[in-house]
Structure formats: structure tokens, C-alpha cells
Design an enzyme around this catalytic site. Structure first.
Site, PDB file in Angstrom:
ATOM      1  N   TYR A  54      15.086  -4.838 -11.141  1.00  0.00           N
ATOM      2  CA  TYR A  54      13.733  -4.660 -11.665  1.00  0.00           C
ATOM      3  C   TYR A  54      13.315  -5.805 -12.593  1.00  0.00           C
ATOM      4  CZ  TYR A  54      13.226  -0.238  -9.339  1.00  0.00           C
ATOM      5  OH  TYR A  54      13.109   0.717  -8.360  1.00  0.00           O
ATOM      6  N   ASP A  95       2.742  -2.487  -9.649  1.00  0.00           N
ATOM      7  CA  ASP A  95       2.202  -3.698 -10.276  1.00  0.00           C
ATOM      8  C   ASP A  95       0.901  -3.379 -11.012  1.00  0.00           C
ATOM      9  OD1 ASP A  95      -0.207  -4.205  -8.542  1.00  0.00           O
ATOM     10  OD2 ASP A  95       1.302  -4.443  -6.971  1.00  0.00           O
ATOM     11  N   HIS A 110       3.361   6.113  -8.844  1.00  0.00           N
ATOM     12  CA  HIS A 110       4.781   5.744  -8.832  1.00  0.00           C
ATOM     13  C   HIS A 110       5.197   4.985 -10.086  1.00  0.00           C
ATOM     14  CE1 HIS A 110       4.950   6.113  -4.150  1.00  0.00           C
ATOM     15  NE2 HIS A 110       5.028   7.276  -4.769  1.00  0.00           N
ATOM     16  N   THR A 178      -0.893   0.667   3.319  1.00  0.00           N
ATOM     17  CA  THR A 178       0.223   1.601   3.212  1.00  0.00           C
ATOM     18  C   THR A 178       0.943   1.742   4.541  1.00  0.00           C
ATOM     19  OG1 THR A 178      -0.925   3.643   3.826  1.00  0.00           O
ATOM     20  CG2 THR A 178      -1.162   2.889   1.543  1.00  0.00           C
ATOM     21  N   SER A 179       2.213   2.113   4.476  1.00  0.00           N
ATOM     22  CA  SER A 179       3.011   2.273   5.700  1.00  0.00           C
ATOM     23  C   SER A 179       2.773   3.626   6.361  1.00  0.00           C
ATOM     24  CB  SER A 179       4.501   2.125   5.375  1.00  0.00           C
ATOM     25  OG  SER A 179       4.931   3.189   4.535  1.00  0.00           O
ATOM     26  N   ASN A 203      -5.566  -1.961   7.048  1.00  0.00           N
ATOM     27  CA  ASN A 203      -4.161  -2.353   7.046  1.00  0.00           C
ATOM     28  C   ASN A 203      -3.975  -3.618   7.863  1.00  0.00           C
ATOM     29  OD1 ASN A 203      -1.526  -1.978   6.190  1.00  0.00           O
ATOM     30  ND2 ASN A 203      -1.274   0.020   7.177  1.00  0.00           N
ATOM     31  N   LEU A 204      -2.832  -4.247   7.686  1.00  0.00           N
ATOM     32  CA  LEU A 204      -2.519  -5.423   8.499  1.00  0.00           C
ATOM     33  C   LEU A 204      -2.222  -5.007   9.932  1.00  0.00           C
ATOM     34  CD1 LEU A 204      -2.152  -8.503   8.317  1.00  0.00           C
ATOM     35  CD2 LEU A 204       0.272  -8.095   7.859  1.00  0.00           C
TER      36      LEU A 204
END
Length: 235
Positions: A54, A95, A110, A178-179, A203-204
Site C-alpha cells: 500500500y 484514490d 472501499h 467497472t468490471s 467502459n473500455l
């Protein structure tokens, strides 16, 4: 119009912060074992190794800068109230690039990498320097009790009551970068859709739960998100 925006690692990827899961197998968890670095058990077993991981991520974050997607979402959050709307911005990211991009009232489900939490007294403090097993809590003075203020695997995400309250009122739900594989966040789209919200994925590439979205926009976040915000605010 009440817009619920959920962001994941993909919104920060162009800022130099890696994603965790991608179909190319190059995400962070393809290179590092999360069970050894991102669980309470891992921290209890080898706190020095977890701190090192971290600390690396914190230094990487401090050298990063927000991109056009962060700025566009801040603009949307800022301008919607003047049009009779509102936006809830929830991020899975630890972040602070949304804030540095101009957003406020960001819900970090999170946790936040630039904060530390004391396991002894529960105090949460800003943390920009490296942590170690010798770090001292500024509140209680104990040594070795500080940990990153992040939600590890096996821990409950933060602010869930507030998140579900916002989902219940949302007219639009947008998932960005997001996944679609990490719960409970991956289930938010179904919750919103069941209550009648229009759902959009940016999303990508298609996420694991892409099929449940009404609208899909694919491409780099720094291109697609500003274009989506422009279209929404001009409509």
C-alpha cells in the site's frame, strides 16, 4: 433527474493507476495475490508486506493526476442542481482523483488510500507518508496499530445505507470503468433497474454484467465520459 454514478478502476486507468481485473490478464490482481496483500488475515500474518504494497500504491497515487473523465463528472455534479437535478457519486476506487478533479461529496465505499485507521482506537487520519509497523497513532499514541483505511476482501463496504437510499431514488444509473464482478457493487445496476432507473454502462470493454444495462458506451473514459456529460447537459 437523479443520477447515481458508480465508478471503478477504469475511470482512473488513464491517470496511471492500474485496473484490478481486465480481460487481458494484466490487472493488478493478476500480478499480485490479493489473499496475501488485501485481507485482514494477510495483515495479521505479515503487516510489513501489506504496508509495503500500500505504500507503493500511495506513492503512485500521489504522482498521478485526474483525467478528463474525473473533470467531466465534477462538472456534471456541479451543474445538475441548477437544472433541478442531483448526482450521487459513489466510487469503488480508493484514490482521491475525483476530489482533485473538482468533485465533492464523493462516497468512497472501499475506503481511501490517503487515510489511515487505528485498529486500537478507531481514529481515522490523513496519511500521505509511508506506513510501517512502527507508525504511531496520532490519537492514542499506540505503535503498530495503524492500517490503510481501505476495505479489504472479507470486510463490509462503507456507507451501504446511504448508497441503497440513493439507489432507491435514482432515475438514472451509470456505471463507469467497472468490471461488474465485485459485489455488492456489481448488483447496484439490478437494484436501480428494478426501481425503474435507466441504466448505462461506460467502459473500455463490456463488463461481466453488461447484459443488464439499457445503454452501453465503450471507449477510453477520458473520451467517452466527457461526451456523455456534454450530451446529458445539452439535452
Amino acid at each position: 433527474m437523479k443520477i447515481f454514478v458508480l465508478t471503478g478502476a477504469g475511470v482512473s486507468a488513464e491517470s496511471g493507476l492500474g485496473t484490478f481485473r481486465d480481460k487481458s490478464g494484466t490487472g493488478l490482481w493478476a500480478r499480485f495475490d490479493p489473499m496475501k496483500l488485501a485481507t485482514p488475515e494477510a495483515f495479521a500474518r505479515d503487516p510489513a508486506a501489506v504496508h509495503e504494497f500500500y505504500n507503493f500504491r500511495r506513492r503512485n497515487l500521489l504522482s498521478a493526476a485526474p483525467n478528463a473523465a474525473h473533470s467531466a463528472l465534477a462538472r456534471l455534479q456541479r451543474e445538475l442542481p441548477g437544472r433541478g437535478g442531483a448526482m450521487t457519486l459513489v466510487t469503488q476506487n480508493i484514490d482521491d482523483l475525483h476530489e482533485r478533479g473538482g468533485a465533492d461529496a464523493v462516497v468512497h465505499m472501499h475506503g481511501e488510500l490517503l487515510k489511515a485507521r487505528c485498529a486500537a482506537c478507531g481514529a481515522i487520519h490523513a496519511q500521505r507518508d509511508d506506513l510501517s509497523t512502527e507508525s504511531v497513532c496520532p490519537s492514542c499514541g499506540r505503535e503498530g496499530t495503524l492500517r490503510p483505511h481501505v476495505v479489504w476482501f472479507g470486510e463490509t463496504p462503507l456507507f451501504m445505507d446511504e448508497i441503497f437510499a440513493a439507489l432507491a431514488e435514482a432515475t438514472h444509473f451509470v456505471s463507469i470503468g467497472t468490471s461488474g464482478s465485485v459485489y455488492p457493487a456489481a448488483g447496484f445496476v439490478s437494484e436501480a433497474r428494478a426501481r425503474g432507473a435507466h441504466t448505462c454502462e461506460i467502459n473500455l470493454e463490456p463488463s461481466d454484467n453488461a447484459a443488464v444495462f439499457d445503454e452501453k458506451r465503450y471507449g477510453a473514459a477520458s473520451d467517452v465520459v466527457p461526451a456523455w456529460v456534454d450530451a446529458l447537459l445539452s439535452g
